[in-house]
Design an enzyme around this catalytic site. Sequence first.
Site, mmCIF file in Angstrom:
data_model
loop_
_atom_site.group_PDB
_atom_site.id
_atom_site.type_symbol
_atom_site.label_atom_id
_atom_site.label_comp_id
_atom_site.label_asym_id
_atom_site.label_seq_id
_atom_site.Cartn_x
_atom_site.Cartn_y
_atom_site.Cartn_z
ATOM 1 N N HIS A 165 0.922 -1.353 -0.009
ATOM 2 C CA HIS A 165 0.014 0.023 -0.055
ATOM 3 C C HIS A 165 0.553 1.275 0.131
ATOM 4 O O HIS A 165 0.166 2.519 -0.282
ATOM 5 C CB HIS A 165 -0.842 -0.044 1.171
ATOM 6 C CG HIS A 165 -2.183 -0.997 1.145
ATOM 7 N ND1 HIS A 165 -3.381 -0.957 0.455
ATOM 8 C CD2 HIS A 165 -1.975 -2.329 1.496
ATOM 9 C CE1 HIS A 165 -4.065 -1.771 0.418
ATOM 10 N NE2 HIS A 165 -3.142 -2.847 1.032
ATOM 11 N N ASP A 374 3.377 9.484 -1.915
ATOM 12 C CA ASP A 374 2.304 8.594 -1.507
ATOM 13 C C ASP A 374 1.881 7.295 -2.249
ATOM 14 O O ASP A 374 1.804 7.439 -3.631
ATOM 15 C CB ASP A 374 1.166 9.574 -1.300
ATOM 16 C CG ASP A 374 0.343 9.195 0.027
ATOM 17 O OD1 ASP A 374 0.359 8.198 0.427
ATOM 18 O OD2 ASP A 374 -0.431 10.297 0.503
#
Length: 744
Positions: A165, A374
């Site tokens: 993730h 991110d």
Amino acid sequence: MRLVIISNRLQVTVSEKDGNVEYVPSSGGLITGIGSFFASLKDPDYLWIGWPGSSSFSDPEFIRKELSEKYRSWPLFIEEKTMDMFYNGFCNKVIWPLFHYFPRLTIYDDKLWENYREVNAFFADEVLKLIKPDDIIWIHDYHLMLLPRLIREKMPSVSIGFFLHIPFPSYEIFRQLPRKWAREILEGLLESDLVGFHTHDYTRYFLRCVLRILGYNHNMGMISTGQRLTKTGTFPMGIDFNKYHDAANLESVKKERSLLKKELQNVKVIFSVDRQDYTKGILNRLEGFDLFLRNNPEWHQKVVLIMIVVPSRIGLDDYQKAKNKISQLIGLINGDYGKIGWTPVIYQYRSVSFEQLIAFYNIGDVGLVTPLRDGMNLVAKEFIAARIDKKGMLILSEMAGAAMELGGSIIINPNHREEIAESIKRALEMPPEEQIRRIAVMQDWLKQNDVKKWVGDFLDALHRVNEDQKKFGAIHLKSQTLEHMINRFHRTGKRIIFLDYDGTLVRFSAKPADAVPGKKLLRVLRYFSKIPGVDIVIISGRNRKDLQAWYDDYHLTLVAEHGAWMKKPMESWRLVKPLNNAWKPQVLPIVENYQGRLPGSFIEEKEYSLVWHFRNSDHTQSEFLAKEFVDYMMQYTAQNDIEVLLGNKVVEIKCMGVNKGETAMSLLADQAFEFIMAAGDDVTDESLFQVLPSDSFSIKIGKQKTFAAYYLESSDDLLDVLEKMIDYKKGFFRNFIDFFRDLN
């Protein structure tokens, strides 16, 4: 089949105070996303395994029973001291900063690494007590990158998927890990059947690291280690679009929104919400807003920045320092520009409820999402989904995975404060009709690619890989199967046999020129070539000159350079498809450079390919240079129709689209064959095995994972099989006995 989800934290956090136990849904995009997926199913069969947030309970068995019955969860009670060192140690002092491109914050400490291994091993021991062979295991995130291998060692056939993730970094960043750590992490992940990432860049970086560090190349994202297949894939995580879009009509949200609008009359609202984390670019965001106010005095008293920072990892010094800097900078901005009745930055250091969050999303004229790096960033997607009026504008960092999907937002470089300042002005002044057009397009995308699709796509891909795994494993060609194959060969009419040369019909030699066919091989091939209804195809990486010199007198079909050239019996050589070798003069000097760096290696130049051989070179040195060379060539030739193959002690550069599978299909299409057999030893033969019909007899030389149905230990074993197929005793062959005697 049951889905078993394994993550660092359970989807429920458990705490106990004065004998009272409290169960609170854990925060995070993964838990919210998968929770929404399960909520959409009628009766999902799943189990979630992870740490419940504490291990100090008066009655652990009661907690376990409650979690199991009410939440389909199984808590792992790890000592809090161990878990703290794990989470705030290797996970967040090594992996988190390095994978987010903050190498200066990375701490290389063997104690942290050993603790990481210890906790992964603990997870494995506990998980193996709970899972069944037909379970689907889905492991999540960077905390558990060693876990797939640890499970696989004890349950070889179980289905394992892994999803990362956070970003996977480029090779130049990843290689900063000590090589032992890097290898173990990659080897751990490769024991998964499927490894998923948010963006194509992260997938590409992973594949390059696997090549450079482990030496495994890939074919369209599929990696063969020789023992198993691992598929890599890109699966951008979505959100529960309807949950965020429809929430605006909840009475609780309307109330929150009304209060906010009352407090924020006559000003445009820029909204920002993040966990406190140095990767989120909060300071850059404030500096950009400061510059916007300095350059655009006409916007003074007409705009406010509402900045929500959610507390996170308070125990780490770096986070506390970042919090202090944020507070100081906000104080300076408000001191420089603020006036009575107008505070430019409204700062709240706290968590917010779901209703408050939706209300903020609704009243924000601009969403400001500027992480320095991110994995995905679901806040950007939530902001767009919540815009029921389709007005408002999102400013989004190009360093967030979400930027690959939300092209209608204003994409900026978060390191450039001037760009942030300019984008704020542009967003505030964008005409409403343009805002509506952009938001509508992005909302349509988010609806179609929601979290349910993300989960479904990943699990579907995992199922497909599992089906491929079933084909990827040969069994030994033993007497009973061999007898069946020989009987079929004799009973059928039209037959075809594909045979690789080096490593298959002959053993490898130090020099390719020395690997000439022996008497036994020539005798067998001559005999086969005289059997009516049998087509023998020598399909090799050799050049056509060698094949013609050895086999021109035989009734064989010859295929050279892995499929570039073909010569049928009594015909001339022809190119299988139009090819261009204009690239060779540019590539040859590069190959020569590497050849010069590796003593004992040499180059074989063919008409449409170049081969760098290093069978006679030092193993360690050749392994290192071969990885570097393949990686460099793949980058160098990326825009050309050129393929780079790492084979058995060789690297071959050849024209794209030329392979044994394509050539075999063209021959099989010519007529209907009742018996098909193929044998090969190298990665180049896998394309051949994959295209053959399911009732074919495909044989891999050497015991390793393969798409072939069977394997034999050596080329000598294959020659023995071919001799048995001839079978002198059958009356059909008696006419040739004298011929064999003559050869002997």
